[in-house]
Design a protein around this motif. Structure first.
Motif, PDB file in Angstrom:
ATOM      1  N   HIS A  99       5.570  -0.348   8.069  1.00 25.67           N
ATOM      2  CA  HIS A  99       4.770   0.811   7.690  1.00 25.67           C
ATOM      3  C   HIS A  99       5.520   2.082   8.010  1.00 25.67           C
ATOM      4  O   HIS A  99       6.375   2.128   8.879  1.00 25.67           O
ATOM      5  CB  HIS A  99       3.397   0.793   8.356  1.00 25.67           C
ATOM      6  CG  HIS A  99       3.451   1.081   9.826  1.00 25.67           C
ATOM      7  ND1 HIS A  99       3.197   2.324  10.341  1.00 25.67           N
ATOM      8  CD2 HIS A  99       3.761   0.290  10.860  1.00 25.67           C
ATOM      9  CE1 HIS A  99       3.334   2.272  11.653  1.00 25.67           C
ATOM     10  NE2 HIS A  99       3.675   1.057  11.991  1.00 25.67           N
TER      11      HIS A  99
ATOM     12  N   GLN B 273       0.818  -1.193   0.000  1.00 27.19           N
ATOM     13  CA  GLN B 273       0.000   0.000   0.000  1.00 27.19           C
ATOM     14  C   GLN B 273       0.858   1.251   0.000  1.00 27.19           C
ATOM     15  O   GLN B 273       1.703   1.434   0.871  1.00 27.19           O
ATOM     16  CB  GLN B 273      -0.875  -0.022   1.254  1.00 27.19           C
ATOM     17  CG  GLN B 273      -2.041   0.894   1.180  1.00 27.19           C
ATOM     18  CD  GLN B 273      -3.009   0.693   2.321  1.00 27.19           C
ATOM     19  OE1 GLN B 273      -2.670   0.142   3.357  1.00 27.19           O
ATOM     20  NE2 GLN B 273      -4.221   1.157   2.130  1.00 27.19           N
TER      21      GLN B 273
ATOM     22  N   GLN C 184       3.166  -0.888   4.053  1.00 26.14           N
ATOM     23  CA  GLN C 184       2.331   0.294   3.938  1.00 26.14           C
ATOM     24  C   GLN C 184       3.182   1.550   4.083  1.00 26.14           C
ATOM     25  O   GLN C 184       3.995   1.645   4.981  1.00 26.14           O
ATOM     26  CB  GLN C 184       1.294   0.260   5.052  1.00 26.14           C
ATOM     27  CG  GLN C 184       0.324   1.402   5.038  1.00 26.14           C
ATOM     28  CD  GLN C 184      -0.556   1.365   6.276  1.00 26.14           C
ATOM     29  OE1 GLN C 184      -0.159   1.777   7.363  1.00 26.14           O
ATOM     30  NE2 GLN C 184      -1.751   0.841   6.130  1.00 26.14           N
TER      31      GLN C 184
END
Ligand SMILES: Nc1ncnc2c1ncn2[C@@H]1O[C@H](COP(=O)(O)OP(=O)(O)O)[C@@H](O)[C@H]1O
Ligand SMILES: [Mg+2]
Lengths: 250, 416
Positions: free
Chosen positions: B353, B292, B323
């Motif tokens: 992330h 993502q 992410q």
């Protein structure tokens, strides 16, 4: 009239006095070398000249073609003919080399009242100049300075100089990180741009570069002030005695 | 200050469903819509609906004859059109053999409802109000092993002031099929509440692009649920630029192994706009990969939100979940919030992330300025580069130029 005149330039960074009254006058057709130990204020002086935010003069003045640069933004200075080759050229991921050069050149042309170049004419011109500078086509297609070697970055700086045809160029340690071959290519590039109508300030730590780009004047910068000026022989004195010898003597 | 929420809208939905049979799926859904989300509720805290709830809104009665000029933007695409939330066959292209489209029967609607109720959209306002008030639930089915050579462009247009609009779409990709869809939200009324369920079968692959470009005064509350089977792939890219307020909420669940997903997005916000990209990825099975990348550019007094939950269930070993979110503020009155949320209950996983909110880089700006490029142009160049990078990574082929151009138009409008 001088192309560039620095008058008693004083500048502080973070409340620390970095430039302590630099004065320098550069005429058309001249090449000046500024030499000095690390931390003496060479890059600070070039940022000040180029108009970087935060590098405004505390006192003194700088004139380009007789016009004060105080209050003039960096982009305006560049369009008026000032060029800085960065000691550490900045990477611009996602910004393609050709598009970047074209934007820069057209900004300058617009300022000079010349017609903007169309894409094809421009690419042709870039290819020609790049060829002379041994800048590969493939490099122009990449993002500006991203993944370039030290030598490629410096050659790309000089390519920009050649495309922009500035009246005053400041080359900040263009020799650092270059091997002898690259040094020669870069110097040839600079020398080919020397003319009676422009001026070049070569900033360097080492005398070596000055064997290739032979200056008319050499200035020694130490702790934010020019302590000695002379001809090319001064550079050889630095080579022989080091900065300490000259600084102590002054 | 918390103004009391107005629940007039909820009553209007209950009125709307009175015209239908008592045991209709619409009644069941409307019974679950008791109030707007509480502004203190965790996932709505950063995207408050107070202003919307105080408007006097009612569900629209779709006029199937409404004449509207639909302009497809993608060359050679099969264009499907929804006006006021209703599918308009007369304004849509014919589908190739291998893809079918039909309106769900009451019975199918009930089973659709129960599917939605099993997802995390069960309490989403758009799920309940759109199930109550949709003109019809439309299903697009792609046959096993079928791969159309054209993409589908779905356009949502229409809408009216003080009306809410309710397109509901169910997309099913059967085993080993492929589909590429571009959805364009071009709504011009007060509120659009799209609801979508996507089921991607074994070895099937869906490429989905959503462009949120509604009218300046529109609220778009989109709710999507995506379910991935074994070895399937979901590649999604959202571009949010228009509207007054857009929240695109996606819940994606891995219900099989070795499936992969990209859930990327860009928001470009200016003026008083509020854009929210909320996603939740549920790694319930081992050996799945989710990636993502989210980027935002915010000017004016706009606000941006990215909430990204990644949950790795116990036993979902060898999960790879990445992410990255980055927002650039180009005005000091703009603000961005990034809320990554990792819940990992398995031990053999790779999850990373990173979230940053910042300004354009001074060194880069100065470098461009030092070449005679004005500050405005320098900003534009850097932002375009920032977006081009993610668009290149997210979208391929001929679509890339189209999306990039759409982003550029959005960007120029906020740079003015
Ligand atoms: N942003 C800054 N704030 C404070 N001091 C600085 C800053 N940048 C440079 N300096 C200091 O200014 C002096 C001159 O630096 P610089 O101009 O880079 O020297 P040179 O280029 O000659 O090596 C050094 O002492 C350096 O530490
Ligand atoms: Mg330096």
């Amino acid at each position: 009239m001088s192309l560039l005149e620095i008058k008693k330039a004083h500048l502080k960074l973070d409340n620390k006095q970095i430039l302590k009254g630099i004065s320098l006058s550069v005429n058309a057709g001249e090449v000046h070398a500024i030499m000095g130990p690390n931390g003496s204020g060479k890059s600070t002086m070039s940022y000040m000249l180029a108009g970087r935010n935060g590098y405004e003069l505390e006192s003194g003045d700088v004139l380009l073609n007789g016009e004060s640069l105080i209050g003039m933004a960096a982009d305006e200075r560049a369009r008026s003919g000032l060029f800085l080759a960065f000691q550490y050229p900045v990477e611009l991921p996602g910004v393609g080399g050709i598009a970047f050069l074209r934007e820069a050149v057209n900004s300058r042309r617009k300022h000079l009242g010349e017609k903007e170049l169309d894409h094809l004419a421009f690419v042709k011109e870039v290819r020609k100049v790049a060829g002379e500078m041994f800048v590969k086509d493939e490099m122009l297609k990449r993002s500006v300075n991203v993944g370039f070697s030290g030598g490629e970055k410096k050659r790309f700086e000089i390519l920009q100089m050649a495309m922009l045809k500035p009246t005053v160029s400041i080359l900040d340690e263009t020799d650092s990180g270059l091997d002898v071959d690259a040094l020669k290519t870069v110097s040839d590039g600079v020398n080919s741009q020397r003319s009676d109508s422009n001026a070049i300030i070569v900033i360097t730590h080492y005398q070596r570069l000055l064997d290739y780009i032979v200056p008319d004047y050499v200035h020694i910068l130490s702790d934010g002030i020019i302590i000695k000026s002379g001809g090319p022989e001064l550079a050889r004195e630095v080579e022989k005695n080091g900065y300490a010898g000259i600084i102590n003597a002054s | 200050m918390l103004l009391k929420q107005n629940n007039e809208y909820i009553h209007s939905i209950q009125n709307y469903v009175q015209a239908f049979e008592k045991n209709s799926f619409r009644h069941i859904a409307s019974n679950d819509f008791l109030k707007w989300p509480d502004p203190l509720e965790e996932t709505w805290r950063l995207s408050r609906l107070g202003k919307l709830t105080r408007k006097k809104i009612e569900p629209i009665y779709s006029d199937f004859k409404k004449n509207i000029h639909i302009k497809a933007k993608i060359k050679n695409a099969i264009c499907l059109s929804f006006v006021d939330g209703a599918y308009r066959e007369d304004l849509s292209d014919e589908l190739p053999v291998g893809i079918s489209l039909h309106q769900l029967s009451e019975k199918e609607c009930l089973s659709f409802l129960s599917k939605i109720k099993k997802t995390n959209l069960a309490n989403h306002p758009s799920a309940n109000s759109s199930l109550s008030c949709t003109p019809s639930i439309i299903k697009i089915n792609v046959d096993p092993y079928f791969s159309p050579n054209r993409l589908i462009e779905i356009i949502y247009s229409g809408g009216m002031d003080n009306k809410s609009v309710h397109p509901v779409l169910y997309i099913e990709l059967k085993k080993s099929s492929n589909l590429s869809i571009v959805e364009r939200f071009n709504h011009s009324g007060t509120l659009i509440m799209p609801l979508q369920l996507i089921e991607i079968g074994e070895l099937a692959s869906l490429k989905s692009v959503k462009i949120f470009d509604d009218n300046k005064t529109t609220y778009n509350l989109s709710a999507h649920s995506v379910i991935l089977s074994d070895k399937s792939n979901y590649n999604s890219f959202s571009l949010i630029k228009g509207s007054e307020f857009t929240r695109s909420e996606t819940h994606a669940e891995f219900k099989g192994e070795h499936a992969t997903m990209n859930l990327n997005g860009v928001y470009i916000s200016g003026g008083d706009q509020h854009h929210d990209l909320t996603t939740a990825i549920y790694h319930d099975f081992p050996n799945c990969t989710s990636k993502q990348i989210v980027r935002g550019v915010l000017g004016g007094k706009s606000t941006g939100v990215f909430q990204g939950k990644v949950r790795v269930a116990p036993g979902a070993q060898k999960t790879d979940g990445q992410q990255m979110s980055k927002a650039i503020l180009i005005s000091d009155k703009a603000s961005a919030n990034a809320k990554p949320e990792l819940e990992i209950y398995a031990d053999d996983v790779v999850c990373a992330h990173g979230a940053t909110v910042g300004e354009l880089d001074d060194d880069q700006l100065f470098y461009l300025n030092s070449r005679g490029i004005s500050m405005d142009k320098a900003r534009e160049i850097l932002i375009i580069a920032f977006l081009e990078d993610i668009i290149t990574q997210s979208v391929d082929g001929s679509l890339r130029d189209f999306i990039f151009n759409e982003a550029k138009i959005g960007l120029l409008s906020i740079l003015e």
